[in-house]
Design a protein around this motif. Sequence first.
Motif, PDB file in Angstrom:
ATOM      1  N   ARG A 128       4.793  -5.320  44.244  1.00  0.00           N
ATOM      2  CA  ARG A 128       4.908  -4.853  42.859  1.00  0.00           C
ATOM      3  C   ARG A 128       3.567  -4.981  42.156  1.00  0.00           C
ATOM      4  O   ARG A 128       2.915  -6.016  42.204  1.00  0.00           O
ATOM      5  CB  ARG A 128       5.961  -5.671  42.112  1.00  0.00           C
ATOM      6  CG  ARG A 128       6.213  -5.196  40.679  1.00  0.00           C
ATOM      7  CD  ARG A 128       7.469  -5.833  40.105  1.00  0.00           C
ATOM      8  NE  ARG A 128       7.364  -7.280  40.092  1.00  0.00           N
ATOM      9  CZ  ARG A 128       6.867  -7.987  39.070  1.00  0.00           C
ATOM     10  NH1 ARG A 128       6.433  -7.369  37.995  1.00  0.00           N
ATOM     11  NH2 ARG A 128       6.826  -9.302  39.129  1.00  0.00           N
ATOM     12  N   ASP A 129       3.152  -3.910  41.517  1.00  0.00           N
ATOM     13  CA  ASP A 129       1.910  -3.911  40.745  1.00  0.00           C
ATOM     14  C   ASP A 129       2.165  -3.196  39.421  1.00  0.00           C
ATOM     15  O   ASP A 129       2.540  -2.024  39.393  1.00  0.00           O
ATOM     16  CB  ASP A 129       0.792  -3.195  41.506  1.00  0.00           C
ATOM     17  CG  ASP A 129      -0.509  -3.163  40.712  1.00  0.00           C
ATOM     18  OD1 ASP A 129      -1.089  -4.235  40.504  1.00  0.00           O
ATOM     19  OD2 ASP A 129      -0.915  -2.055  40.296  1.00  0.00           O
ATOM     20  N   ASP A 146      -2.374  -8.367  47.820  1.00  0.00           N
ATOM     21  CA  ASP A 146      -1.073  -9.048  47.878  1.00  0.00           C
ATOM     22  C   ASP A 146      -0.426  -8.913  49.247  1.00  0.00           C
ATOM     23  O   ASP A 146       0.213  -9.853  49.738  1.00  0.00           O
ATOM     24  CB  ASP A 146      -0.144  -8.495  46.794  1.00  0.00           C
ATOM     25  CG  ASP A 146      -0.392  -9.135  45.432  1.00  0.00           C
ATOM     26  OD1 ASP A 146      -0.818 -10.304  45.403  1.00  0.00           O
ATOM     27  OD2 ASP A 146      -0.182  -8.473  44.414  1.00  0.00           O
ATOM     28  N   THR A 152       6.878 -10.456  43.381  1.00  0.00           N
ATOM     29  CA  THR A 152       5.815  -9.455  43.530  1.00  0.00           C
ATOM     30  C   THR A 152       5.703  -8.959  44.962  1.00  0.00           C
ATOM     31  O   THR A 152       4.951  -8.025  45.234  1.00  0.00           O
ATOM     32  CB  THR A 152       4.455 -10.034  43.104  1.00  0.00           C
ATOM     33  OG1 THR A 152       4.182 -11.202  43.893  1.00  0.00           O
ATOM     34  CG2 THR A 152       4.456 -10.394  41.629  1.00  0.00           C
ATOM     35  N   TRP A 196       6.721  -0.498  42.178  1.00  0.00           N
ATOM     36  CA  TRP A 196       6.823  -1.004  43.549  1.00  0.00           C
ATOM     37  C   TRP A 196       6.164  -0.031  44.535  1.00  0.00           C
ATOM     38  O   TRP A 196       6.279   1.189  44.391  1.00  0.00           O
ATOM     39  CB  TRP A 196       8.289  -1.199  43.933  1.00  0.00           C
ATOM     40  CG  TRP A 196       8.901  -2.416  43.341  1.00  0.00           C
ATOM     41  CD1 TRP A 196       9.665  -2.495  42.216  1.00  0.00           C
ATOM     42  CD2 TRP A 196       8.794  -3.760  43.850  1.00  0.00           C
ATOM     43  NE1 TRP A 196      10.050  -3.800  41.975  1.00  0.00           N
ATOM     44  CE2 TRP A 196       9.528  -4.599  42.966  1.00  0.00           C
ATOM     45  CE3 TRP A 196       8.159  -4.334  44.952  1.00  0.00           C
ATOM     46  CZ2 TRP A 196       9.640  -5.972  43.169  1.00  0.00           C
ATOM     47  CZ3 TRP A 196       8.267  -5.695  45.139  1.00  0.00           C
ATOM     48  CH2 TRP A 196       8.995  -6.513  44.262  1.00  0.00           C
TER      49      TRP A 196
END
Length: 396
Positions: A344-345, A257, A331, A349
């Motif tokens: 964000r996963d 990401d 995200t 965070w």
Amino acid sequence: MDSAGIPQIDDASVFRYVAEGAANVLYECSDPLYSQYLLRLRKKMPSQPSTLSVYKFLHDTIGPLFDPGMIVATKLVRLSPAVLQQLNGALVGLEQDGTRDKKRHGTVLDVDEQYGVFVENMTATASTARGGAAALPILQDVRYKIKGSSSVIGYVQRGDKSGEVQEVAVLEFKPKWLAQSRDAPAEWTYCRTCALRRMRAKDAANSYQFCPFDLVSGDRERVSKCVNALLPIEAEERIGQGSRCLDVQRLRRVMVDFVLNTGIFERLKMIQEKMDRNGLLGDGNDNDEKEQDSTDFLIAMTVRDCTAFVRISAAAESDLPSEAISGPTPTYVKGKDARVFYVRDEQEWFAVSCRLADLDIKDGSGTKREYWKGIERELNVGGWYCGHDAKLAECR
């Protein structure tokens, strides 16, 4: 440069030897004013540029090419000759007790050098020691080199009896050539980096690493393939054992990401393209622009060999920007500090930052140029840019 604002270092006892390369030695500093830095000192070697000239090049030429926070922070310092002499004595001591690499024996710091450079310390150990984490004891300190690669993963976990745990991981790797060589044939199927690996590895097994073109593809599947190569499955045996949040699988997801959203690697690609207009084999111009083309080319070669440090840690809620806390939850958001991003996963965070280092100007001597040209000719004559390799997906 005005020397009035440059701090003076007169105490060698605050420095501890960390590592060294062919041209420089790195030291940690116990002085709280500089504990977030590593001190880089120049060795006495023929034809080496002065520390001041290296520092000015980094700030006047390289720095303006990037956004603030994309390259490691540096600070110029002045050193007394006595400090350098004492540190040279310490190097001899390291040779005598067998701590220093034998291939570095006999090389010393240049006592005629007036300056040193403090370089932002991006190691995992330093990262967890910042702020209120300094007092927590280290539970794990792992540095894992990826087999067959220059990539390294550092992981540090600190904790105390109260159950407080802080973790950080730092991935070090060289992004390499993010744009194709201008000398590659029109029918190329492999990027310059993968072509070079094919040529050097020949039939050796397990010799191929990530493709730089995947890194800047903007495609999640290709970026994931790249990140999986940088954080391979075997790393799970060493990184994040007993981790609260930073196991290798999560590091992969956060890293993907980050790569898809950050512009740092795209900026690096743009600089590589802009600064190399004629290629390694091109003759350039025959007028007044030739000298500038030569300087730009060396900048291109410099940024093709820089090192990226990506630091990942659990984010403190107090550091999160408002858009990460209220409203529709994204995200990926930029932090209050422009040098930090948040990913964000699975409802948690993570703070992510990336710095580029190793940006000293490349040697522009004729010998070095001929070496680079020789490699490019081999790649073309040997057909390493083209064809299909069963062990390596095509880059195009």
